[in-house]
Design an enzyme around this catalytic site. Sequence first.
Site, mmCIF file in Angstrom:
data_model
loop_
_atom_site.group_PDB
_atom_site.id
_atom_site.type_symbol
_atom_site.label_atom_id
_atom_site.label_comp_id
_atom_site.label_asym_id
_atom_site.label_seq_id
_atom_site.Cartn_x
_atom_site.Cartn_y
_atom_site.Cartn_z
ATOM 1 N N THR A 99 5.101 73.844 47.607
ATOM 2 C CA THR A 99 6.184 73.822 46.620
ATOM 3 C C THR A 99 5.817 73.009 45.384
ATOM 4 O O THR A 99 6.218 73.342 44.267
ATOM 5 C CB THR A 99 7.471 73.258 47.277
ATOM 6 O OG1 THR A 99 7.824 74.137 48.330
ATOM 7 C CG2 THR A 99 8.626 73.189 46.313
ATOM 8 N N THR A 176 4.791 70.994 52.274
ATOM 9 C CA THR A 176 5.279 69.964 53.202
ATOM 10 C C THR A 176 5.311 70.423 54.663
ATOM 11 O O THR A 176 5.245 69.594 55.562
ATOM 12 C CB THR A 176 6.687 69.487 52.799
ATOM 13 O OG1 THR A 176 7.559 70.617 52.770
ATOM 14 C CG2 THR A 176 6.677 68.805 51.453
ATOM 15 N N ASP A 177 5.425 71.753 54.881
ATOM 16 C CA ASP A 177 5.636 72.214 56.262
ATOM 17 C C ASP A 177 4.573 71.705 57.235
ATOM 18 O O ASP A 177 4.882 71.309 58.357
ATOM 19 C CB ASP A 177 5.652 73.749 56.320
ATOM 20 C CG ASP A 177 6.925 74.333 55.729
ATOM 21 O OD1 ASP A 177 7.730 73.561 55.184
ATOM 22 O OD2 ASP A 177 7.106 75.565 55.801
ATOM 23 N N LYS A 255 7.451 66.032 59.577
ATOM 24 C CA LYS A 255 8.509 66.639 58.767
ATOM 25 C C LYS A 255 9.725 66.821 59.668
ATOM 26 O O LYS A 255 9.661 67.522 60.674
ATOM 27 C CB LYS A 255 8.051 67.995 58.189
ATOM 28 C CG LYS A 255 9.088 68.613 57.268
ATOM 29 C CD LYS A 255 8.602 69.841 56.523
ATOM 30 C CE LYS A 255 9.700 70.357 55.617
ATOM 31 N NZ LYS A 255 9.351 71.499 54.799
HETATM 32 N N1 GLU Z 1 6.618 76.481 53.294
HETATM 33 C C1 GLU Z 1 5.996 75.978 52.132
HETATM 34 C C2 GLU Z 1 4.882 74.991 52.395
HETATM 35 O O1 GLU Z 1 4.896 74.247 53.322
HETATM 36 C C3 GLU Z 1 6.964 75.386 51.176
HETATM 37 C C4 GLU Z 1 7.515 74.059 51.624
HETATM 38 C C5 GLU Z 1 7.025 72.914 50.767
HETATM 39 O O2 GLU Z 1 5.966 72.897 50.157
HETATM 40 O O3 GLU Z 1 7.789 71.979 50.740
HETATM 41 O O4 GLU Z 1 3.962 74.958 51.624
#
Ligand code: GLU
Length: 441
Positions: A99, A176-177, A255
Amino acid sequence: MKYSEKIRKKLKEKNISVLDKVKIKKENKTYRGILMPNTEMSSPKCITIKLKNGYNIGLEDLGDLKIQKLKKEEKKENKLKIKQDKSKPKISVISTGGTISSKIEYETGAVEPALKAEEIIAHTPEITDYAYIRNYEQISQLTSEDISPSTWLELAKTVKKELNNGSRGVVITHGTDTMHYTAAALSFMLTDLTKPVVLTGAQRSIDRGSTDAPMNLLCASIVAAESDIGEVGIVMHGTMNDDYCYFIRGTKAKKMHTSRRDTFRPINDKPIAKIKPNGQIKKIQNHSKFQDKKTDTEIGFEEKVAILKAYPGSEPDALSYYEDKDYKGYIIEGTGLGHVPTQAKKTWIPKIKEITDKGKPVIGTSQCTYGRVNPNVYKNLRKFYHEAGAIPAGDMTVETAYVKLGWLLATEKNEKKIMEKMKENLKGEITERSLPETYLY
Ligand code: GLU
């Protein structure tokens, strides 16, 4: 739904199409933005544009609306567009996607990674108050559910290169995932590390008013440039507000929320530090100290490691599926203190014993998230850990246990040593004592 016939005619006359930058004059007011497609939610008589601040507005055309196409912006050079102070501590920024690298795709409204490393940095020029970005690299453009162990290996190599070539810290931007898997992987693979390696990301993309990206990136850069920490960790919002971030040890982070900015929490641990966007770093617990030494790596990952969850009604057949595919090790997410079913047809014990008899590691963790696996308290625990030969993971998270086992299976050839090292604390992944204040920190 399409724009009205009248609007479409007007746009055609001016050679304007959706996603062009436009200037609109209506009732003595001028608006600038990107022409958006008409959606089912907006009236076909309204022209929708996305303003620079990320908000969409609809302007009704009562025949009075004047629209004009704006010239395209010059293509950005592949160079940092921010002024830097060479006397500041040198850091490197590596981007992988997620993201924090994303913007809205206007046709669909979906968010996807599209920003280059230098574009992400350019959103946070405050970094230059603390750091000189010696180098930035983009090694992938993936959302982190698509990041695989091969990215971890590449990241470990790149971090080593950057730290041994003049940077005193590295910032990695990441989805973040699965950021905590990558953080654990780097913690183990960077065997001789005495400098800060900081992963950061965002829960809202940079083109939204509510983005958390700049503060996370700034706090991560402060740790990389100024802290005396010599470890891998995650820096993200500590609360839902923009007040401070935490630096959480790479082997202890998880997370915990699908959408909150303060999604990352330390599990069975406290954060190492609290970082304010004004540069203040407040230590919360002990850590390895920064030293200007050479970084070394032990890189490798055995991908044939499975994570299996024990639950009411679960069958040991799932293990046979992986055994048929010649998997090399297993992480079992057991119930409570680390149990698997032990009764009648559903018992996992004989199958586990069959696997451990082949010399393969089976590691017991807990779906409780907090606390420690205990191999002794109940008779059924003794069956799993003593009779069937599973190894208790202590207070490691499931994710860290998975990464550690995959790394050990690739880098340590001696089977006995793999089993021993799974029980040892190598990089802060197993704490000595469970401190009450670490629960739901
Ligand atoms: N699912 C995506 C990822 O982990 C978007 C979530 C994010 O970056 O916060 O890259």
